[in-house]
Design a protein around this motif. Structure first.
Motif, mmCIF file in Angstrom:
data_model
loop_
_atom_site.group_PDB
_atom_site.id
_atom_site.type_symbol
_atom_site.label_atom_id
_atom_site.label_comp_id
_atom_site.label_asym_id
_atom_site.label_seq_id
_atom_site.Cartn_x
_atom_site.Cartn_y
_atom_site.Cartn_z
ATOM 1 N N LEU A 1 8.304 -1.789 24.599
ATOM 2 C CA LEU A 1 8.955 -0.982 23.657
ATOM 3 C C LEU A 1 10.048 -0.111 24.194
ATOM 4 O O LEU A 1 10.933 -0.220 23.409
ATOM 5 C CB LEU A 1 7.813 0.133 23.194
ATOM 6 N N ARG A 2 9.810 0.370 25.517
ATOM 7 C CA ARG A 2 11.061 0.942 26.026
ATOM 8 C C ARG A 2 12.148 -0.117 26.064
ATOM 9 O O ARG A 2 13.353 0.247 26.021
ATOM 10 C CB ARG A 2 10.504 1.397 27.435
ATOM 11 N N SER A 3 12.099 -1.357 26.474
ATOM 12 C CA SER A 3 13.004 -2.287 26.588
ATOM 13 C C SER A 3 13.802 -2.545 25.275
ATOM 14 O O SER A 3 14.775 -2.497 25.227
ATOM 15 C CB SER A 3 12.408 -3.643 27.255
ATOM 16 N N PHE A 4 12.993 -2.690 24.384
ATOM 17 C CA PHE A 4 13.795 -2.931 23.195
ATOM 18 C C PHE A 4 14.474 -1.692 22.462
ATOM 19 O O PHE A 4 15.281 -1.823 21.828
ATOM 20 C CB PHE A 4 12.603 -3.280 21.941
ATOM 21 N N THR A 5 13.727 -0.427 22.679
ATOM 22 C CA THR A 5 14.341 0.649 22.438
ATOM 23 C C THR A 5 15.719 0.853 22.883
ATOM 24 O O THR A 5 16.819 1.321 22.479
ATOM 25 C CB THR A 5 13.706 1.748 22.586
ATOM 26 N N ILE A 6 15.942 0.588 24.445
ATOM 27 C CA ILE A 6 17.057 0.625 25.266
ATOM 28 C C ILE A 6 18.093 -0.410 24.530
ATOM 29 O O ILE A 6 19.307 -0.126 24.421
ATOM 30 C CB ILE A 6 16.933 0.271 26.582
ATOM 31 N N PHE A 7 17.610 -1.503 24.161
ATOM 32 C CA PHE A 7 18.316 -2.865 23.583
ATOM 33 C C PHE A 7 19.063 -2.243 22.409
ATOM 34 O O PHE A 7 20.287 -2.331 21.970
ATOM 35 C CB PHE A 7 17.673 -4.063 23.514
ATOM 36 N N CYS A 8 18.264 -1.532 21.513
ATOM 37 C CA CYS A 8 18.904 -0.918 20.212
ATOM 38 C C CYS A 8 19.482 0.287 20.337
ATOM 39 O O CYS A 8 20.247 0.517 19.311
ATOM 40 C CB CYS A 8 17.474 -0.759 19.256
ATOM 41 N N ASP A 9 19.748 0.638 21.575
ATOM 42 C CA ASP A 9 20.346 1.951 21.755
ATOM 43 C C ASP A 9 20.409 3.000 20.794
ATOM 44 O O ASP A 9 21.017 3.645 20.200
ATOM 45 C CB ASP A 9 22.098 1.427 21.612
#
Length: 319
Positions: free
Chosen positions: A33-41
């Motif tokens: 979730l953290r990784s995808f959130t960072i990607f989505c900015d």
């Protein structure tokens, strides 16, 4: 709220996993979730942001971050699980084969087994360091216990060892396991247990090796945090041991498990026996572990088959 539903569903599921004592799984979901959130900015993610195009770009992003295919697959499958929960709840649209363009399979090309010469050095060459000798002894036990994972080894309790037989359930899957302790293993157990006899807290596990303190119940978050610390320490010590012994191969806690499986394969052990000894619930999982035969091994078999057919006597063909 609608703009953050994906994040809300993910956090709810992570909290549920923690409530069930599945802290390791919750930890990986949190990382995904953290990784995808960072990607989505964005601080929160909506279901509307989970599209084929965004997933394809996220797959490329993870590849650029040099994540291995199996790590990418893990993240994608966890995002898919959360998305499907949203579909079931009626808050996310069903999209046929939404994750079709990203990797959600298993990469079987990267094997963690090391050559037998390096394995011999790792387990038997003296590192001339008492601390590294202890690490080597633990590695030896993991190999002698049919490639036992570090998680299972450190969570063994004294009650699991009765009359030279280990009976326990795998930490990851709960699969019941039974291993007869060889004489060589018994000597190592006696040496390691004699040096570590820390008292455990009331109602907490009485661990066999004292790698974990026994001050927390298994499903408590503190117990998982302590295990993670022990795993990092063991892997760091394995790296030090590898450097000390001038090994060419990269070594981690899973090296012993994969190497046990591959060595058994090279010795002609049926894959069904290897799978059962590893505690796998599917032979497909075992096949991921097994390193392919080297060219010299295949050539040897090829020559034997050729010689067998060429030198077959006619009378033998009639029997």
């Amino acid at each position: 709220m609608e703009n953050s539903l994906f994040t809300i569903f993910a956090n709810r599921y992570i909290d549920r996993l923690r409530g069930e004592g599945r802290h390791a799984t919750a930890h990986v979901y949190k990382n995904a979730l953290r990784s995808f959130t960072i990607f989505c900015d964005t601080p929160v993610v909506s279901f509307g942001q989970v599209t084929r195009e965004s997933l394809r770009r996220y797959n490329n992003y993870l590849t650029a971050c040099r994540l291995k295919l199996n790590s990418i697959s893990t993240y994608m499958r966890m995002l898919r699980c959360i998305y499907n929960q949203g579909v079931d709840a009626g808050v996310a649209p069903f999209v046929h084969r939404l994750f079709r363009d990203v990797f959600t399979g298993v990469d079987t090309r990267h094997k963690k087994a090391i050559p037998v010469a390096d394995l011999h050095k790792l387990l038997y060459k003296d590192p001339k360091s008492e601390k590294l000798r202890r690490t080597q002894a633990l590695a030896n036990l993991m190999f002698q216990f049919c490639g036992m994972p570090f998680a299972d080894l450190v969570h063994l309790e004294k009650s699991n060892l009765q009359q030279g037989v280990l009976t326990y359930n795998r930490i990851k899957t709960g699969t019941p396991m039974i291993v007869e302790v060889m004489d060589a293993s018994a000597k190592i157990i006696g040496r390691l247990c004699g040096k570590h006899s820390a008292a455990h807290a009331a109602g907490c596990p009485d661990y066999l090796f004292g790698i974990l303190s026994g001050q927390h119940k298994r499903n408590e978050k503190q117990a998982y945090t302590e295990y993670q610390s022990a795993l990092r320490s063991f892997n760091n010590q394995l790296k030090s041991l590898s450097r000390k012994l001038f090994l060419r191969s990269s070594v981690t806690s899973y090296t012993l498990r994969h190497s046990w499986a591959t060595t058994a394969k090279y010795r002609g052990v049926p894959i069904e026996m290897i799978s059962e000894s590893l505690g796998h619930q599917s032979i497909k999982t075992t096949q991921i572990y097994l390193k392919s035969f080297e060219l010299t091994e295949r050539t040897k078999v090829n020559k034997q088959n050729y010689s067998y057919v060429k030198n077959m006597r006619f009378s033998d063909c009639l029997t």
